[in-house]
Design an enzyme around this catalytic site. Structure first.
Site, PDB file in Angstrom:
ATOM      1  N   ARG A 409      46.540  48.717  -6.290  1.00 20.76           N
ATOM      2  CA  ARG A 409      47.535  49.787  -6.196  1.00 20.76           C
ATOM      3  C   ARG A 409      48.804  49.478  -7.004  1.00 20.76           C
ATOM      4  O   ARG A 409      49.386  48.412  -6.881  1.00 20.76           O
ATOM      5  CB  ARG A 409      47.903  50.051  -4.736  1.00 20.76           C
ATOM      6  CG  ARG A 409      48.847  51.229  -4.558  1.00 20.76           C
ATOM      7  CD  ARG A 409      49.105  51.529  -3.105  1.00 20.76           C
ATOM      8  NE  ARG A 409      48.017  52.281  -2.509  1.00 20.76           N
ATOM      9  CZ  ARG A 409      47.295  51.855  -1.480  1.00 20.76           C
ATOM     10  NH1 ARG A 409      47.526  50.673  -0.965  1.00 20.76           N
ATOM     11  NH2 ARG A 409      46.339  52.593  -0.973  1.00 20.76           N
ATOM     12  N   HIS A 439      39.042  41.733  -4.043  1.00 17.17           N
ATOM     13  CA  HIS A 439      40.330  41.068  -3.885  1.00 17.17           C
ATOM     14  C   HIS A 439      40.172  39.549  -3.960  1.00 17.17           C
ATOM     15  O   HIS A 439      41.115  38.797  -3.756  1.00 17.17           O
ATOM     16  CB  HIS A 439      40.940  41.492  -2.535  1.00 17.17           C
ATOM     17  CG  HIS A 439      42.367  41.108  -2.343  1.00 17.17           C
ATOM     18  ND1 HIS A 439      42.756  40.131  -1.460  1.00 17.17           N
ATOM     19  CD2 HIS A 439      43.511  41.562  -2.911  1.00 17.17           C
ATOM     20  CE1 HIS A 439      44.072  40.008  -1.475  1.00 17.17           C
ATOM     21  NE2 HIS A 439      44.555  40.859  -2.350  1.00 17.17           N
ATOM     22  N   ARG A 565      53.584  36.130   7.804  1.00 17.46           N
ATOM     23  CA  ARG A 565      54.833  36.615   7.232  1.00 17.46           C
ATOM     24  C   ARG A 565      55.142  38.050   7.643  1.00 17.46           C
ATOM     25  O   ARG A 565      56.267  38.391   7.970  1.00 17.46           O
ATOM     26  CB  ARG A 565      54.760  36.539   5.701  1.00 17.46           C
ATOM     27  CG  ARG A 565      56.023  36.996   4.996  1.00 17.46           C
ATOM     28  CD  ARG A 565      55.761  37.302   3.528  1.00 17.46           C
ATOM     29  NE  ARG A 565      55.122  38.590   3.339  1.00 17.46           N
ATOM     30  CZ  ARG A 565      54.089  38.813   2.547  1.00 17.46           C
ATOM     31  NH1 ARG A 565      53.531  37.820   1.897  1.00 17.46           N
ATOM     32  NH2 ARG A 565      53.583  40.024   2.427  1.00 17.46           N
TER      33      ARG A 565
END
Length: 709
Positions: A409, A439, A565
């Protein structure tokens, strides 16, 4: 009702969790220990993060609210409309914090001579300079437009800036006027004589706008920006055009993104009722989609502004420069490939540089015993050394296969360009499996010596992007393990034929292989009860089945440390459910991006590095790779990274049972894990506790490269 309460008793909504992460980013702008220009960058990062959140996540929820309004979130039971309502209740408070912090930081920067000027603040000389520049460079490219019966409402481009005005005709009729900030103009104009003084382009245009609309009189104006839904369902869209080349189809779909529906309207100040009514009806938004933001609506200019400052002005207000090192245990004068064949190597970005990997890839492009290079690519730098080396390898006659993910994206156009260049250089470019983004981060080098094949396999947690290698904390394992090399060969063979069900000896490959193995490994720790231990570092966690299994492990007494995170949909510390789960989030100078899965303690721990977060999309709908770590010294280094981050009490926050975060209490010596990794000093341990000394010493020795030769 009891079943429903139990189902959602220790989980929270993904979108709300993400907004809490972005708030932690924003809070860095309020940390007085952070240099001033870095604090300004954090506000910019918060702004761009929120832009993407609205374009993708809010856009997706709007689509779902129309197509599947009854579909519910499996963490909270909320419908798309309910999730949107939660988002709308949180965002205004974040904008208020942003406005306050921007005002504070801007005021402090002014004391240092760095000023975001208004027209009234310009000196006579500066006003003359700006006027000359306006007439020569700006005025000729302006396109003001009135909206009336002969001039239709203009298309407002996604995230473009406009001066929007309420105009009054001579007959008293109200109209809207728009003045786009031309994309070809610089976002700000630096004053020529005093470094640090600048004026933003939208400020200039707002000043001259009243003179640009002919007979109409401007009654009020503001800066305006719309955010459009950018969440194209590329998989289904690409399948609809299956008879067309995938690159051509993707190029057409990217144009479609620019015309998607508006999901947010930002205004620089609150306007009158008449003005707001006209804007709402024309733009097509509700009150809850309108945000008043008195700080700059677009803040990417910050980086160029800082680059333009003299070094003597900016240096004291930025982080001290850090130069990634060449690992001490790698001989710079010897072949990296030959050294990896003797012993596995781990690079820890950005503390280690990417040069050893690039050197290895460059060697592979030149060595006569290298037959083939195969690599997966998700995101590349705009000027990519990796891509240029691959092109050179193909030109040298190597068999180069690139699995290029075109659906990364906002990097789609960059990847399309690189795919063409790679093909033109002789690389074989493939695009993975329909409906599953690739990915994975794997590079496989195949060598032939006589009639025997050998392999160098590199597995990473981050992209092959030299720019982000300097900004993100990531891991890169380079190994000559033959079994892993054979798994790598099988992986690329499966991708070439579109198979997701391949068998692998050591590598875990999603969508079929990572989640089942994770559940199995968690079960292994459940069997150990209170002696069990799990530590997972990743970016986010949303996958319900994994969270439920971790809750089960907690109930069995397993101690669980999660370093996440961003999003965490699992709420820790819930009595009888997640009491043994502790969640840490670190937001600091570098973006925490590495993924480490650890099951068990010490030498017996099973450790993996991976490309996959613990998210539904990664584990179920993407091609991802997790790789076991066998080298004892590299395992020690990874354990040291985990231990150090768990001890961080400067940039770390703890997730509370209600889903909110609080900064960890600094009761001992301060530990900033990222600074510790930069210093690599065994004389400055984070926590000088006796029981930690041995592990700490081993870790720093490993990081310094003091391994047994």
């Amino acid at each position: 009702m009891e079943l429903e309460e139990s189902l959602y008793s220790c989980t929270q909504n993904r979108e709300v969790s993400w907004l809490r992460f972005n708030r932690r980013v924003l809070e860095e702008a309020g940390d007085e220990s952070v240099p001033l220009l870095e604090r300004l960058k954090y506000i910019s990062i918060f702004t761009s993060n929120l832009d993407e959140f609205f374009m993708v996540r809010v856009g997706n929820l709007f689509d779902l609210s129309l197509v599947s309004p009854e579909e519910t979130d499996n963490k909270t039971g909320l419908t798309p409309a309910g999730q949107l309502e939660r988002i709308y209740s949180v965002v205004p408070g974040l904008i208020e914090i942003k406005n306050r912090l921007y005002a504070d930081v801007a005021a402090l920067l002014r004391q240092k001579g760095i000023c975001d000027l208004s027209m009234e603040e310009l000196s006579p000389e500066e006003r003359k300079y700006v006027g000359t520049y306006y007439k020569a460079k700006i005025l000729p490219v302006l396109s003001p437009q009135i909206v009336d019966s002969r001039h239709p409402f203009p298309h407002l481009a996604n995230k473009a800036l406009y001066v929007a005005a309420l105009m009054r005709s001579r007959k008293g009729g109200a109209s809207l006027g728009f003045l786009p900030v031309p994309v070809g103009l610089p976002p700000f104009l630096a004053m020529p004589d005093v470094p640090g003084r600048y004026i933003r382009m939208e400020t200039l245009l707002a000043h001259w706008a009243p003179s640009l609309f002919g007979a109409y009189k401007m009654e009020a104006s503001c800066i305006l920006c719309v955010t459009r839904n950018a969440d194209l369902n590329l998989d289904s869209e690409l399948l609809e055009g299956s008879g067309e080349d995938i690159r051509s189809r993707m190029s057409k779909l990217l144009k479609k993104r620019a015309s998607q529906s508006v999901v947010r309207l930002e205004l620089s100040k609150k306007m009158s009722g008449e003005f707001m009514r006209l804007l709402k009806s024309r733009v097509g938004v509700e009150n809850r989609q309108i945000y008043i933001d008195q700080s700059p609506l677009a803040m990417r200019y910050v980086y160029d502004m800082i680059k333009g400052l003299p070094e003597e002005v900016s240096a004291p207000l930025r982080f001290a420069p850090y130069r990634p090192r060449w690992p001490e245990d790698l001989d710079q004068s010897a072949s990296v490939i030959d050294q990896v064949r003797r012993r596995d190597q781990l690079l820890f970005f950005p503390f280690d540089g990417v040069d050893p990997f690039l050197r290895m890839l460059r060697e592979a492009a030149e060595r006569p015993d290298v037959m083939a290079i195969r690599i997966t690519i998700y995101r590349l730098a705009t000027s990519s050394r990796v891509a240029h080396i691959l092109c050179k390898a193909a030109e040298n006659g190597k068999d180069v296969t690139v699995l290029m993910e075109l659906r990364a994206r906002f990097d789609e156009a960059n990847n399309i360009s690189w795919s063409r260049l790679l093909e033109e250089s002789g690389c074989k470019v493939i695009y993975g499996v329909e409906a599953y983004k690739c990915h994975s981060k794997i590079c496989l080098i195949t060598l032939r010596q006589g009639d025997k094949l050998s392999y160098i396999t590199q597995i990473g947690t981050g992209n092959y992007n030299e720019r982000t290698n300097e900004q993100y904390t990531d891991l890169s394992l380079m190994t000559a393990n033959e079994a892993i090399g054979r798994d790598g060969t099988a992986f690329f063979q499966n991708m070439l034929v579109g198979s997701l069900e391949g068998a692998y000896r050591h590598l875990l490959v999603a969508p079929a292989g990572i989640k089942p193995k994770l559940l199995e490994l968690i079960d292994g720790q459940i069997a150990r009860g209170p002696e069990g231990y799990i530590c997972i570092k990743a970016n986010s966690m949303t996958e319900r089945e994994v969270m439920d299994k971790l809750a089960e492990a907690s109930q069995a007494g397993v101690q669980i440390q999660l370093i996440l995170r961003g999003i965490c949909c699992l709420r820790p510390g819930i009595a009888a459910r997640t009491a043994n789960i502790h969640v840490t989030s670190i937001v600091g100078r570098y973006l925490e991006h590495g993924r480490i899965y650890c099951f068990g303690r010490g030498a017996d721990a099973k450790i993996y590095i991976a490309s996959a977060d613990l998210m539904t999309r990664n584990l179920n709908h993407r091609v991802e790779i997790a790789c076991p770590v066998f080298d004892p010294e590299i395992k020690e280094m990874l354990l040291g990274i985990l231990y150090t981050q768990l001890e961080d009490n400067v940039k770390a926050s703890s997730l509370l049972p209600d889903g909110s975060y609080c900064r960890k209490v600094n009761t001992l010596a301060p530990c900033n894990s990222q600074e510790a990794f930069m210093e690599r000093s065994i004389h400055k341990p984070c926590l000088p506790l006796p029981e930690k000394a041995e592990a700490r010493h081993r870790f720093w020795d490993g990081l310094l490269g003091r391994r047994k030769k």
